[in-house]
Design a protein around this motif. Structure first.
Motif, PDB file in Angstrom:
ATOM      1  N   ASP A 113      58.924  56.887  55.372  1.00 36.90           N
ATOM      2  CA  ASP A 113      59.731  56.003  54.530  1.00 36.90           C
ATOM      3  C   ASP A 113      59.964  56.559  53.133  1.00 36.90           C
ATOM      4  N   THR A 114      59.012  57.322  52.618  1.00 36.82           N
ATOM      5  CA  THR A 114      59.095  57.777  51.231  1.00 36.82           C
ATOM      6  C   THR A 114      59.449  59.248  51.079  1.00 36.82           C
ATOM      7  N   SER A 115      59.312  60.030  52.136  1.00 34.74           N
ATOM      8  CA  SER A 115      59.544  61.468  52.008  1.00 34.74           C
ATOM      9  C   SER A 115      61.031  61.764  51.887  1.00 34.74           C
ATOM     10  N   GLU A 116      61.339  62.805  51.097  1.00 35.86           N
ATOM     11  CA  GLU A 116      62.718  63.254  50.946  1.00 35.86           C
ATOM     12  C   GLU A 116      63.123  64.218  52.048  1.00 35.86           C
ATOM     13  N   SER A 117      62.171  64.642  52.863  1.00 34.48           N
ATOM     14  CA  SER A 117      62.462  65.577  53.937  1.00 34.48           C
ATOM     15  C   SER A 117      62.958  64.805  55.158  1.00 34.48           C
ATOM     16  N   GLU A 172      54.332  70.206  57.808  1.00 39.58           N
ATOM     17  CA  GLU A 172      54.916  69.489  56.675  1.00 39.58           C
ATOM     18  C   GLU A 172      53.974  69.514  55.477  1.00 39.58           C
ATOM     19  N   LEU A 173      52.681  69.355  55.733  1.00 44.03           N
ATOM     20  CA  LEU A 173      51.711  69.404  54.638  1.00 44.03           C
ATOM     21  C   LEU A 173      51.686  70.778  53.987  1.00 44.03           C
ATOM     22  N   ASP A 174      51.738  71.817  54.790  1.00 44.48           N
ATOM     23  CA  ASP A 174      51.755  73.166  54.244  1.00 44.48           C
ATOM     24  C   ASP A 174      53.043  73.423  53.472  1.00 44.48           C
ATOM     25  N   ARG A 175      54.159  72.887  53.943  1.00 41.78           N
ATOM     26  CA  ARG A 175      55.427  73.051  53.227  1.00 41.78           C
ATOM     27  C   ARG A 175      55.373  72.379  51.859  1.00 41.78           C
ATOM     28  N   VAL A 176      54.802  71.183  51.801  1.00 43.74           N
ATOM     29  CA  VAL A 176      54.689  70.478  50.520  1.00 43.74           C
ATOM     30  C   VAL A 176      53.817  71.272  49.551  1.00 43.74           C
ATOM     31  N   LEU A 177      52.730  71.844  50.047  1.00 44.48           N
ATOM     32  CA  LEU A 177      51.836  72.613  49.175  1.00 44.48           C
ATOM     33  C   LEU A 177      52.499  73.903  48.701  1.00 44.48           C
ATOM     34  N   ARG A 178      53.247  74.559  49.568  1.00 52.57           N
ATOM     35  CA  ARG A 178      53.957  75.775  49.148  1.00 52.57           C
ATOM     36  C   ARG A 178      55.021  75.449  48.108  1.00 52.57           C
ATOM     37  N   GLN A 179      55.707  74.345  48.302  1.00 54.03           N
ATOM     38  CA  GLN A 179      56.696  73.923  47.313  1.00 54.03           C
ATOM     39  C   GLN A 179      56.034  73.619  45.971  1.00 54.03           C
ATOM     40  N   ARG A 180      54.855  73.028  46.013  1.00 57.01           N
ATOM     41  CA  ARG A 180      54.123  72.753  44.775  1.00 57.01           C
ATOM     42  C   ARG A 180      53.697  74.043  44.093  1.00 57.01           C
ATOM     43  N   LEU A 181      53.268  75.019  44.861  1.00 60.19           N
ATOM     44  CA  LEU A 181      52.885  76.304  44.281  1.00 60.19           C
ATOM     45  C   LEU A 181      54.077  76.979  43.593  1.00 60.19           C
ATOM     46  N   ASP A 182      55.231  76.930  44.229  1.00 59.11           N
ATOM     47  CA  ASP A 182      56.426  77.516  43.610  1.00 59.11           C
ATOM     48  C   ASP A 182      56.762  76.817  42.297  1.00 59.11           C
TER      49      ASP A 182
END
Length: 395
Positions: A230-234, A294-304
């Protein structure tokens, strides 16, 4: 007669020249402090995100171990031959991951104890199904404890993001707990058919406790994933999660309904229970990689983003430092240009002169060739004979 002017030496204006430099230095110190402080905070957040990615990798390796262990438990309780191939492969893959990142996550000791218990499980079915149920239960408890250890030491349990927190909670806590409780519920239903009538009351109580233990984490898992959807933008997380999530929810509800004994004999439909469990495991097998990806994608996006923030902080600090240096240099040079450097002024001139010009006698006229000095004539008079006639007459 002209009086020589006194030499006036002006005091050097050093404090005025140093003021821009002192001001720039005073401003540069807090700017440097803020830059260093901000960069350290960004580095700390980046280390946390990188460590969380290691936790995701470890949880990915523990998933097959959990599934293979529950399958081996069901076979041992039902009296079927226990196939160790899938469990051994899963254990070897998890051991490889632990040898690489277990030291940083401080999970090596717990994994060593769990692996010893896993390797100590009998490869053949035990003659006593109750003993097999107890033995596998001890190992699954250690496995759940390892899940919690990885979430704690990797920092996943303290993740600041909304989506990432619900994702790690669902895949790292609720999902393995629901898998273990579901497997135990079905295996206890198998054991309940073999227990004497005198133990039926105890069996019904144990089934109710396991049913609650399976429904609670399963419901929390559904809530976590529904919140993320419901809240994710993905858009991908919603499309890939909804179908297996619905299948999992239906399978768990079927398990809960089928695990309630009915009739006077308190019988259970073991075939339908096994089918519902298989459906739940299939849904989990689809959900787990999607959630972890999805969790790994969010963390990689945060690292960037943290990398960009670090560069912005350094760039802003460097620009502020250059501006302050330029301000100090311009103030210093302007003060030097305003200060008189060896300038002389005429006697009686402005008081701001550094020194007055000393008095010098007027220059003597040039002598004649014969050595005599010509007489200076007043202005407006001529030096001709008419000038001396009155003097000659009187004489």
């Amino acid at each position: 007669m002209t009086v020589p002017a006194s030499r006036v030496r002006r005091r050097p204006r050093t404090p005025g020249r140093l003021l821009p430099l002192l001001l720039a230095t005073a401003l540069l110190l807090p700017v440097a402090f803020l830059v260093v402080r901000g960069h350290r905070l960004v580095d700390a957040d980046r280390e946390l995100a990188a460590r969380e990615r290691l936790g995701v990798e470890y949880l990915r390796a523990l998933g097959p171990v959990t599934e293979a262990l529950m399958d081996a438990q069901s076979a041992a309780v039902a009296g079927r031959p226990v196939s160790r191939d899938a469990l051994d492969r899963a254990v070897e893959q998890a051991a490889t991951v632990d040898s690489r990142i277990g030291g940083e996550l401080r999970s090596t000791e717990r994994w060593a104890g769990l692996r010893a218990k896993l390797e100590g499980l009998p490869s053949r079915s035990l003659t006593d199904p109750e003993a097999a149920f107890t033995a596998y239960g001890e190992v699954t408890d250690l496995l759940l404890a390892l899940h919690g250890k990885v979430r704690e030491t990797s920092g996943l349990i303290r993740d600041p993001g909304s989506d990432s927190y619900f994702l790690q909670d669902g895949v790292g806590e609720e999902m393995p707990e629901a898998m273990v409780a579901t497997g135990r519920l079905v295996d206890l239903a198998v054991l309940a058919q073999r227990r004497p009538a005198a133990e039926q009351a105890r069996t019904v109580g144990e089934l109710a406790a396991l049913r609650f233990a399976a429904l609670q984490p399963a419901g929390d898992l559904v809530d976590d994933l529904q919140t993320v959807v419901d809240t994710s933008e993905s858009a991908a997380i919603g499309a890939e999660v909804l179908t297996p999530l619905d299948n999992y929810q239906r399978a768990v509800e079927a398990l809960a309904a089928l695990s309630r004994p009915t009739g006077r004999t308190q019988e259970l439909d073991l075939t339908k229970l096994a089918g519902a469990r298989t459906q739940a495991q299939s849904a989990v097998r689809e959900l787990q990689p999607v959630i972890l990806d999805e969790l790994d994608r969010v963390l990689r996006q945060r690292l960037d983003q943290l990398d960009r923030d670090g560069l912005l902080i350094l760039g802003a600090g460097g620009l502020a430092g250059l501006l302050l240096v330029a301000f100090a240099a311009s103030g210093w040079l302007s003060r030097r240009s305003d200060t008189p450097g060896g300038r002389r002024t005429a006697p009686g001139g402005p008081a701001e002169a550094t020194e007055a010009v000393p008095w010098e006698p007027p220059a003597r006229p040039d002598r004649r060739p014969d050595g005599s000095v010509p007489v200076l004539q007043p202005a407006g008079q001529s030096a001709g004979p008419e000038r001396w006639r009155p003097f000659d007459a009187a004489r």
